[in-house]
Design an enzyme around this catalytic site. Structure first.
Site, PDB file in Angstrom:
ATOM      1  N   ARG A 269    -124.958 -10.488  33.910  1.00  0.00           N
ATOM      2  CA  ARG A 269    -125.943 -10.378  34.982  1.00  0.00           C
ATOM      3  C   ARG A 269    -127.207  -9.716  34.456  1.00  0.00           C
ATOM      4  NH1 ARG A 269    -123.171  -7.990  40.389  1.00  0.00           N
ATOM      5  NH2 ARG A 269    -125.135  -6.853  40.428  1.00  0.00           N
TER       6      ARG A 269
ATOM      7  N   LYS B 166    -115.701  -2.555  43.406  1.00  0.00           N
ATOM      8  CA  LYS B 166    -115.673  -3.108  44.775  1.00  0.00           C
ATOM      9  C   LYS B 166    -115.429  -4.615  44.755  1.00  0.00           C
ATOM     10  CE  LYS B 166    -119.871  -1.791  45.932  1.00  0.00           C
ATOM     11  NZ  LYS B 166    -120.346  -1.234  44.651  1.00  0.00           N
TER      12      LYS B 166
ATOM     13  N   ARG C 172    -119.606  -6.049  31.367  1.00  0.00           N
ATOM     14  CA  ARG C 172    -119.159  -7.069  32.333  1.00  0.00           C
ATOM     15  C   ARG C 172    -119.726  -8.455  31.997  1.00  0.00           C
ATOM     16  NH1 ARG C 172    -119.964  -6.034  38.686  1.00  0.00           N
ATOM     17  NH2 ARG C 172    -122.195  -6.002  38.192  1.00  0.00           N
TER      18      ARG C 172
ATOM     19  N   ARG D   6    -125.668  -0.642  52.779  1.00  0.00           N
ATOM     20  CA  ARG D   6    -126.156   0.018  51.565  1.00  0.00           C
ATOM     21  C   ARG D   6    -127.069   1.201  51.909  1.00  0.00           C
ATOM     22  NH1 ARG D   6    -124.641  -3.639  47.278  1.00  0.00           N
ATOM     23  NH2 ARG D   6    -125.796  -3.173  45.400  1.00  0.00           N
TER      24      ARG D   6
ATOM     25  N   ARG E   8    -130.182   1.352  39.464  1.00  0.00           N
ATOM     26  CA  ARG E   8    -129.233   1.051  40.549  1.00  0.00           C
ATOM     27  C   ARG E   8    -128.469   2.315  40.941  1.00  0.00           C
ATOM     28  NH1 ARG E   8    -126.161  -3.590  37.700  1.00  0.00           N
ATOM     29  NH2 ARG E   8    -124.862  -3.763  39.557  1.00  0.00           N
TER      30      ARG E   8
HETATM   31  P1  AMP Z   1    -124.357  -6.070  43.887  1.00  0.00           P
HETATM   32  O1  AMP Z   1    -123.865  -7.417  43.472  1.00  0.00           O
HETATM   33  O2  AMP Z   1    -123.660  -5.531  45.103  1.00  0.00           O
HETATM   34  O3  AMP Z   1    -124.385  -5.087  42.741  1.00  0.00           O
HETATM   35  O4  AMP Z   1    -125.873  -6.269  44.340  1.00  0.00           O
HETATM   36  C1  AMP Z   1    -126.860  -6.746  43.430  1.00  0.00           C
HETATM   37  C2  AMP Z   1    -128.237  -6.529  44.033  1.00  0.00           C
HETATM   38  O5  AMP Z   1    -128.371  -7.262  45.251  1.00  0.00           O
HETATM   39  C3  AMP Z   1    -128.541  -5.084  44.422  1.00  0.00           C
HETATM   40  O6  AMP Z   1    -128.991  -4.305  43.319  1.00  0.00           O
HETATM   41  C4  AMP Z   1    -129.636  -5.299  45.477  1.00  0.00           C
HETATM   42  O7  AMP Z   1    -130.867  -5.641  44.872  1.00  0.00           O
HETATM   43  C5  AMP Z   1    -129.132  -6.537  46.208  1.00  0.00           C
HETATM   44  N1  AMP Z   1    -128.255  -6.180  47.341  1.00  0.00           N
HETATM   45  C6  AMP Z   1    -126.918  -6.407  47.452  1.00  0.00           C
HETATM   46  N2  AMP Z   1    -126.458  -5.951  48.635  1.00  0.00           N
HETATM   47  C7  AMP Z   1    -127.528  -5.425  49.274  1.00  0.00           C
HETATM   48  C8  AMP Z   1    -127.701  -4.775  50.533  1.00  0.00           C
HETATM   49  N3  AMP Z   1    -126.671  -4.575  51.369  1.00  0.00           N
HETATM   50  N4  AMP Z   1    -128.951  -4.362  50.869  1.00  0.00           N
HETATM   51  C9  AMP Z   1    -129.996  -4.563  50.046  1.00  0.00           C
HETATM   52  N5  AMP Z   1    -129.896  -5.137  48.844  1.00  0.00           N
HETATM   53  C10 AMP Z   1    -128.678  -5.579  48.447  1.00  0.00           C
END
Ligand code: AMP
Length: 218
Positions: free
Chosen positions: A160, A13, A127, A88, A171
């Site tokens: 990360r 994404k 990554r 989400r 996740r």
């Molecule tokens: P990502 O970079 O999209 O993989 O997001 C990393 C982390 O940020 C996720 O595992 C959540 O802890 C938090 N996060 C990102 N987007 C959301 C969302 N829309 N709602 C809640 N937590 C989020």
């Protein structure tokens, strides 16, 4: 262009959103990136979200929804947006839909990147990200010319904290329990376009470009 990219962590994404927003000149709104910025600043919001993020859990809805709505109200979002990592769960999708309706804005499409679990695990564990410019690498698939150094800006590459195998598993669990319900949610709204996230970056970009052209989404 008003698009949501939906899919499990590691579906691509963020990579697609970066290429698409650069090409179509619309706003890339990645809630994970915004939250990581808040954590780095140690802001009140960042401190509230940090623990959830480290465990691979979702941050509380109210924190994330307000953050997204504020960005969508900014002039940067006027030309359009690609949402990456939001909504989400169903509560976020409902709050988001309500907000768009109030502003008489129509979401064009939700692109669902269907991706297999073994590919996800390989992508996420390998990554690496540039601390300075955010460019994304992979130790096997997209290695930098010099190990640990960004080709584009010379910045330091890091992994990360939530890209470790234990957190990735959590996740994925959270995705299956909370986010996957959005596939049906947007199918019912007749907004869903399903495409394989298993293919390489260039191939997926071409497919999406063709799709947007056919749908007259610009
Ligand atoms: P990502 O970079 O999209 O993989 O997001 C990393 C982390 O940020 C996720 O595992 C959540 O802890 C938090 N996060 C990102 N987007 C959301 C969302 N829309 N709602 C809640 N937590 C989020």
């Amino acid at each position: 262009m008003r698009i949501v990219l939906l899919g499990p962590p590691g579906a691509g994404k963020g990579t697609q959103a970066a290429i698409l927003t650069d090409y179509y000149k619309v706003l890339h709104l990645a809630t994970g990136d915004l939250l990581r910025e808040e954590v780095a600043k140690a802001s009140e919001l960042g401190l509230k979200a940090k623990g959830y993020m480290e465990k691979g859990e979702l941050a509380p809805d109210e924190l994330v929804i307000d953050m997204v709505i504020n960005k969508l109200n900014s002039p940067e979002a006027e030309k359009g947006f690609i949402l990456d990592g939001f909504p989400r769960n169903v509560a976020q999708a409902e709050a988001f839909g309500k907000r768009l309706a109030e502003k008489s804005i129509n979401l064009d499409n939700v692109i669902y990147l269907e991706t297999s679990e073994d590919i996800i695990v390989k992508r996420l564990t390998g990554r690496r990200i540039c601390r300075a410019c955010g460019a994304v690498y992979h130790v096997v698939n997209i290695p930098p010319k010099v190990k640990g150094v960004c080709d584009k800006c010379g910045g330091e590459l890091y992994q990360r904290k939530d890209d470790t195998i234990e957190t990735i598993k959590n996740r994925l669990k959270v995705y299956n329990q909370q986010t996957a319900a959005l596939i049906d949610y947007y199918k019912k709204e007749d907004k869903l376009f399903m495409v394989s996230g298993d293919v390489d970056t260039r191939e997926l970009f071409t497919k999406l470009q063709e799709y947007f052209k056919k749908q007259n989404i610009i």
